[in-house]
Design a protein around this motif. Sequence first.
Motif, mmCIF file in Angstrom:
data_model
loop_
_atom_site.group_PDB
_atom_site.id
_atom_site.type_symbol
_atom_site.label_atom_id
_atom_site.label_comp_id
_atom_site.label_asym_id
_atom_site.label_seq_id
_atom_site.Cartn_x
_atom_site.Cartn_y
_atom_site.Cartn_z
ATOM 1 N N SER A 196 44.861 38.218 42.031
ATOM 2 C CA SER A 196 44.975 38.158 43.745
ATOM 3 C C SER A 196 44.942 36.556 43.997
ATOM 4 C CB SER A 196 44.043 39.065 44.021
ATOM 5 O OG SER A 196 42.811 39.208 43.505
ATOM 6 N N SER A 199 48.278 35.401 43.527
ATOM 7 C CA SER A 199 49.124 35.650 44.572
ATOM 8 C C SER A 199 48.758 34.864 45.980
ATOM 9 C CB SER A 199 48.891 37.339 44.981
ATOM 10 O OG SER A 199 48.517 37.941 43.566
ATOM 11 N N THR A 200 47.653 34.964 46.202
ATOM 12 C CA THR A 200 47.025 33.854 47.308
ATOM 13 C C THR A 200 48.000 32.517 47.417
ATOM 14 O OG1 THR A 200 45.029 35.003 47.521
ATOM 15 C CG2 THR A 200 45.220 33.133 48.893
ATOM 16 N N ILE A 279 44.151 39.082 50.668
ATOM 17 C CA ILE A 279 43.916 39.350 49.182
ATOM 18 C C ILE A 279 42.904 38.497 48.867
ATOM 19 C CG2 ILE A 279 45.385 38.814 47.193
ATOM 20 C CD1 ILE A 279 47.851 39.301 48.410
ATOM 21 N N TYR A 283 39.723 40.032 46.531
ATOM 22 C CA TYR A 283 39.783 39.601 45.169
ATOM 23 C C TYR A 283 38.161 38.754 44.960
ATOM 24 C CZ TYR A 283 39.812 35.181 42.282
ATOM 25 O OH TYR A 283 39.493 33.930 41.709
#
Lengths: 291, 275
Positions: A196, A199-200, A279, A283
């Motif tokens: 995550s 992804s961030t 996110i 996380y």
Amino acid sequence: MREKIYRWIFTILAFSSLVFLAGIIVVLFTEGLPIFKTTGFFNFIFGQSWYPTYEPPEFGILPIILASVMVTAGAMVVCVPLGVGSALFIHELASENVRSILKPVIEILSGIPSIVFGFFGMVIISPFIQKLLDLPTGLCGFTASLVLGIMAIPTICSLSEDALSYVPKSYREASLALGANRWQTLMQVVLPAAGSGISTSIILGMSRIAGETMTVLMVAGGSAVIPTSFFLPIRPMTSTIAAEMGEAVVGSNHYHALFAIGLILFLVTLVFNVIAELISRKYRMKLGLAQ
Amino acid sequence: MKTKNIALAVVLGLVMSSGTLSAAGKKIVMEGSTTVLPIAQIAAEEFMKMNPEADITVRGGGSGVGAASLIDKSCDIANMSRAMKDTEVQKAVGRGVEPKAHVVAMDGIAVILNPSNPIKSFTRQQVKDIYTGKISNWSKLGGEDKKIVVVSRDSASGTYEAFGALALGGAKLRKDALMQASNQAVANTVGATPNGIGYVGLGYITDKVKAVPVAGVTISKTTVLTAKYPYSRPLFMYTNGAPQGDVKDFFDFLLSADGQKLVDEAGFVALKEKK
């Protein structure tokens, strides 16, 4: 007494950015919304012709929105593998020496002004691509994606590297102790744990690309047509505003239309940033890093 | 709480007032077209050299910006590469401003090609057909079988509007034209693109591009001044009412033989040709 004064000063400083943000939002809405009334929401968003200075003018921004989407997608293809890949290398494989050189160098890349990237793209990359692929012109979506992708590497790389380093050592040690090799540990334990965070970093990179102006203005070519190929000139939202705002008659429909494009762009990057924040919060909780 | 409110008021006040600071006293503010900017700049410098007490600020921004700030009374002279539109004039009158046009120079818009292009001349119809999308391949004009890369200024610039009126007769520009943000960028793009065509102000013709005769007339200072060259246009400076005081002195200087020599040096066409 003195402490109280300092307290006020810093409170005011902290809140001043809120004031600016509120001001920007108010201006974007008040200056942008009139065009939806005159042109109609549907005609504005899905119109295919952008002829702001003709009589009667046409304000259809579909080609401009699609150009932004396309160039952002193209840039992601460039910067995600390079950014995440370099982060993995720096974190997992590089020796201390290599890391101490590589990390600052990649971060220097993020300090280069976007106009320099634009100039580089215009003078060197675009003629090269034009000759290499025998295109009519090198100022096209492909070149813009390439340059923007390179620009976003540092954002993605350094944030992904941070995410990797937040993975608790115990995870890795537990996996290795169970007999998994380095590759298995990386793919099945470290990457999912840092997933995550990575992804961030990708979403923040996307938001940087979508909002980048100078480079696309110089490199993307600027034709307001529905993009059908990466190898044709395109015109993203940011460069439309930058190119035309200076000459638009203040208070005219054209002026409002440019603000409305800015409003859409603002909302899109806002959504990106909110998603990234959500996110990363989730996380941090998962890894037990929340306070 | 009170302190915070006062501070907020100060911040907001600063933000708001920065837009309305008006030209007071002897200070002259010029704003507007980037095409006229070189003339304004060089003339202002010379004028200040001759009148040390004069203070002239020159800003770009574009013709639309110039008109808007004349209407807001935040500039004394609006530089414009096009005539003021009816809507702008109406708005000015509504605010008690009386825009007065002064032609300060002539400019010609050259049609430029990459030097490697064999095309030797255009008719007006051919230029129009290329820019409106009727002709898309050089072979139709006797050139190579290559796609034409059409380069234009962005659709809000004064040069674009002048070209649209002079060359296209108001017809719509093809959608797939490359839009560039400055005259220099158009010249650079055409210089780097073998199949490109573009248009730039007379002052921007470089040795990396070739200017092609249109309707049998080669662009030059003489053909622009006599309006024999089809794409010739006047450049304007607008004032609120008849110029007075320092502003009047400035215009007297700019329109004098010495002033017009500066116009010539800036790459434009002086109103009176000097032998």
